[in-house]
Design an enzyme around this catalytic site. Structure first.
Site, PDB file in Angstrom:
ATOM      1  N   LEU C  65      10.622   2.332   8.023  1.00 21.30           N
ATOM      2  CA  LEU C  65       9.931   3.213   7.008  1.00 21.30           C
ATOM      3  C   LEU C  65       9.660   2.211   5.713  1.00 21.30           C
ATOM      4  O   LEU C  65      10.033   1.241   5.417  1.00 21.30           O
ATOM      5  CB  LEU C  65      11.056   4.521   6.693  1.00 21.30           C
ATOM      6  CG  LEU C  65      11.102   5.180   7.979  1.00 21.30           C
ATOM      7  CD1 LEU C  65      12.086   6.452   7.745  1.00 21.30           C
ATOM      8  CD2 LEU C  65       9.717   5.984   8.276  1.00 21.30           C
ATOM      9  N   LYS C 169      17.024  -9.906   2.537  1.00 17.28           N
ATOM     10  CA  LYS C 169      15.650  -9.461   2.163  1.00 17.28           C
ATOM     11  C   LYS C 169      15.197  -9.259   1.009  1.00 17.28           C
ATOM     12  O   LYS C 169      14.127  -9.982   0.695  1.00 17.28           O
ATOM     13  CB  LYS C 169      15.418  -8.308   3.149  1.00 17.28           C
ATOM     14  CG  LYS C 169      13.855  -7.726   3.337  1.00 17.28           C
ATOM     15  CD  LYS C 169      13.017  -8.334   4.133  1.00 17.28           C
ATOM     16  CE  LYS C 169      11.707  -7.948   3.662  1.00 17.28           C
ATOM     17  NZ  LYS C 169      10.660  -8.332   4.606  1.00 17.28           N
ATOM     18  N   LYS C 238       8.728  -2.808  -4.965  1.00 14.98           N
ATOM     19  CA  LYS C 238       9.766  -2.110  -4.469  1.00 14.98           C
ATOM     20  C   LYS C 238      11.045  -2.899  -4.310  1.00 14.98           C
ATOM     21  O   LYS C 238      12.115  -2.961  -4.686  1.00 14.98           O
ATOM     22  CB  LYS C 238       9.305  -1.323  -3.470  1.00 14.98           C
ATOM     23  CG  LYS C 238      10.810  -0.397  -3.292  1.00 14.98           C
ATOM     24  CD  LYS C 238      10.656  -0.288  -1.622  1.00 14.98           C
ATOM     25  CE  LYS C 238      10.633  -1.530  -0.448  1.00 14.98           C
ATOM     26  NZ  LYS C 238      10.794  -1.398   0.568  1.00 14.98           N
TER      27      LYS C 238
END
Lengths: 293, 293, 293, 293
Positions: C65, C169, C238
């Site tokens: 998601l 990440k 983000k």
């Protein structure tokens, strides 16, 4: 009212004193118990051996600790269950909005009101009862406990819902950090180029770049090299990081605030736990190899 | 004294008026000649068609242009050779120290004294003769022309050798930029989190994070959305870049000053040539998607 | 194994395809149901009308998601209770460590293992099964579900406990942002000074300042002005903010990371939701008034 | 051709050797004369006692000094007048465009061509003749002296007019600084959160955030704690400040470049004159209280 006061640090002590002198029935608690005993000696103030015992009977509980995490920890160590239903917790810690909101939600389920109420004005303001108090929470709850807040605060401002007091306080502190750091950069660069910091401050303080830092802190503490220890850099670091966090949480790009927070963290690491917040100028002096004096 | 005044901008006009009213014999010149004619109409002030003609007879030449590069250009266009030996050039431009030093060295060989003398206090200060004047140069030279400076300046500070006036002015402006930007970040983040900027300013202005920006500019110009155009953002951008340059030249790490200079440049590009310096808050509002009102 | 796949975005679709082709029994769910139906048409893949129904029978659930908050929301909307005890949730979302830890703790009480497993390699890597997978969580749990991960991942790295995959990440993405922004600044300044970006890249890519951004993204996407939309700037924003958050949580001053996060947020706001991450160069071009081409 | 080589530092020595071996008639000069004598011993290379004597007969003069200011100083100390009209000065210093342009203008009046030609590739590249050479200046002048440049350079790139070579070199160095600092921040934050830097680098180097710093410098020099001294941090600091200056001069907002320049200056001050450029990671480690190993 019956008041419990938790956290007798440099600011907490005079605040608690004023609450007692205003006629409230006071019980105090401090993690290092001897400090509470010293504080209460010769007075009618009660000393509780534990936080839960301190808050058990109180109409109003005032906390004045280092961080919101400390408040949460005290509550988790039994104080939460001991709080009287219908009572109010006034948290004068310079806390963070997210933790305050979490605490408030837990307390609400227990029918205890929560007000974040960080203060400004320093030890002197606490002694004289002239603190500025930034309140976040329900207006009715604030109105109910105003007699307690008025014992130490002069300017009492309702900033918004729970967390708003913390947020305003944190942003004020970030501005304090930004003005100290910015003024340091200006005066170090000027000193290195041969301009006396005293002369530079005289001009700046008659001009548009002036701030509380340039008008008060630099003349009284930096030029004199006095650096009195009134408010620890470690706490300014914490406050500036709360401000930086608020900007991130609100998705507001705030590059100066973020940078000032990192610079405070670096200074905190370099200058140690006991350094005063104004000593941050020493980091800039070291970097630029010139002194502001 | 015979005074030539070059540069009749928003600040220059009232300064020149005060010099004339103080009894000095005044000749003016402006690149756009009609502005000089309008200025002198109905007075005893002379208008010179060229800068060299303006300065030819003057004991004292006052320049009040946008940048030091403009001053250098006017000198290169014939004014240099026209300057009377033994005369004094008072440069009230908010200039940069490196160019001022270069100009001063050339003039010294010609036996003309150079004083960098940028001012603060705005149009109102110029009209009332209450400007702060930051002087760089030789103390004797400054003493000699003080009657002219006193016509428009109230606080006249000798900051150091040539370039020192420019340096102090630039650093003041950088602090102005830092406090406007920092206060913008704080108030936009608070507004987005639900705290009224008015309430936040009330608290900050009673606390340690206050500055001229928070105490005067934000209440009068931002909360009201008045944004009067008193000092162009383009000029604040230029000044902040001079400050950043000084820090680099002096090898003083000044990360907040550097960042503020870049943010002013971005705002200048985004908001255009005519924007007022306080409108920089609009950039932060746009970035954070919340308004300070 | 019986696998449920939640989230059929640009990367999720080819990942799910590879899982089905590897012989696992696949059920898919997507918030926009038509996308799931299109995906499964003509295959043996099952489509579940709701997330709880998708996960009810699964040995392994894979989520892919936009944010950890989305994962938490799907779990809160009934999927949590529907998860089979003893099953494993592999979360391939580029998530944040704090939320992943919170989810993992809740699932552990329910005897469901959690692995954060964000990927890199883009749509092409997903199609070819050559993604790099950064795993955080228990080594045994990872070993158990390796057959599923190997369907889409080639380089499978156990980074540490829960949250470690997210952290690695995020930091990779912050470095991506830093190198794109840094290369943009360099090439815009050079272009404005008259140096061809093509020539500059030729030199930089033979020198020490080279990066994936300078070697691949700029020649293929910027010089050509192609700007293919392969990874949204909104997601880089983000991710960079997650990296900035990790640095703050770990009390590591990381001024470049913090600044890059804010610059990504500004670019995201200016360039919109659909802009590709490499288009961030357009913001720097606009600021500097020169094009990299 | 008759070549004079001024500046026998770590890079200059192998460059000069290759020029001699390529068959050019070489005269060398070094400020510390003994280094020149050691260099020439047992060869047919001439040693000149002064720079003016070195350049007097030369068709081509190669300078390889620390800064453009050093080049200007050598020229001002008599070399300028000694240069043969019609000769060419190849300046391999990592210089700044503004000074190079000033030197070029002076030399042009004297009918001497100037080429700024900074190199990259390190000592090893110089020894093997595989340096990248970034040339700024007139194409014909570069063509004329190509036989000399080819003695030490493999990739010879004409970047633009005088100063363009310096500009490209400086921007490459700024990107080197940005990638080392950015990778340091990422790995320190990850190390502190419990992720092994080795594992993190393995992932990053298979992903989009990779750079020369992450692929080569960190594995070989940081993880091993070898920190060989191949290029001084003091020089990276100087180069990054040149890059920052170019951005300011071109009015290109470049906040990451400016910040990286300041961080290099801080690291230079903290780690000293002899520190290698990769040791800048130690500053970030100290700030974050975690080691990359």
């Amino acid at each position: 009212m019956k008041v419990a006061f938790l956290g007798l640090g440099a600011i907490g002590r005079p605040m608690a004193h004023r609450i007692a002198r205003a006629g409230h029935q006071l019980t105090v608690w401090n993690r290092t118990g001897s400090r509470a005993a010293d504080f209460a000696r010769g007075s009618e103030i009660d000393v509780a051996p534990t936080a839960p015992e301190a808050v058990a009977d109180a109409d109003v509980v005032v906390t004045c600790l280092s961080t919101s995490a400390d408040v949460e920890e005290v509550l988790n160590d039994g104080a939460f269950e001991a709080l009287r239903q219908g009572s109010t917790l006034i948290d004068c810690t310079s806390g963070d909005p997210a933790t305050s909101k979490r605490i408030a939600a837990r307390l609400a389920a227990w029918n205890v009101a929560f007000i974040d109420a960080p203060v400004s004005g320093g030890v002197k303001g606490a002694e004289e009862g002239t603190l500025t108090v930034m309140c976040g929470g329900d207006a009715d709850a604030i109105a109910r406990v105003k007699p307690v807040i008025e014992a130490f605060g002069k300017k009492i401002v309702h900033c918004g819902p729970v967390g708003a007091g913390d947020a305003v306080k944190a942003m004020n502190q970030a501005l304090l950090a930004i003005t100290i750091l910015g003024t340091s950069e200006a005066l170090v660069a000027l000193a290195k180029s041969g301009v006396s910091p005293q002369v530079a401050l005289e001009v700046i303080n008659a001009s548009s770049g002036r701030s509380n830092a340039s008008m008060n802190l630099f003349p009284e503490r930096v030029l004199t090299r006095a650096f009195p220890r009134t408010f620890r850099l470690a706490l300014l670091d914490k406050d500036a990081r709360i401000a930086a966090q608020i900007a991130r949480d609100e998705k507001v790009p705030a590059p100066l605030t973020q940078l000032a927070a990192d610079l405070c963290s670096v200074a905190h690491m370099e200058l140690g736990e006991e350094a005063d917040h104004v000593e941050v100028v020493k980091m800039v002096e070291r970097w630029g190899q010139a002194e502001v004096q």
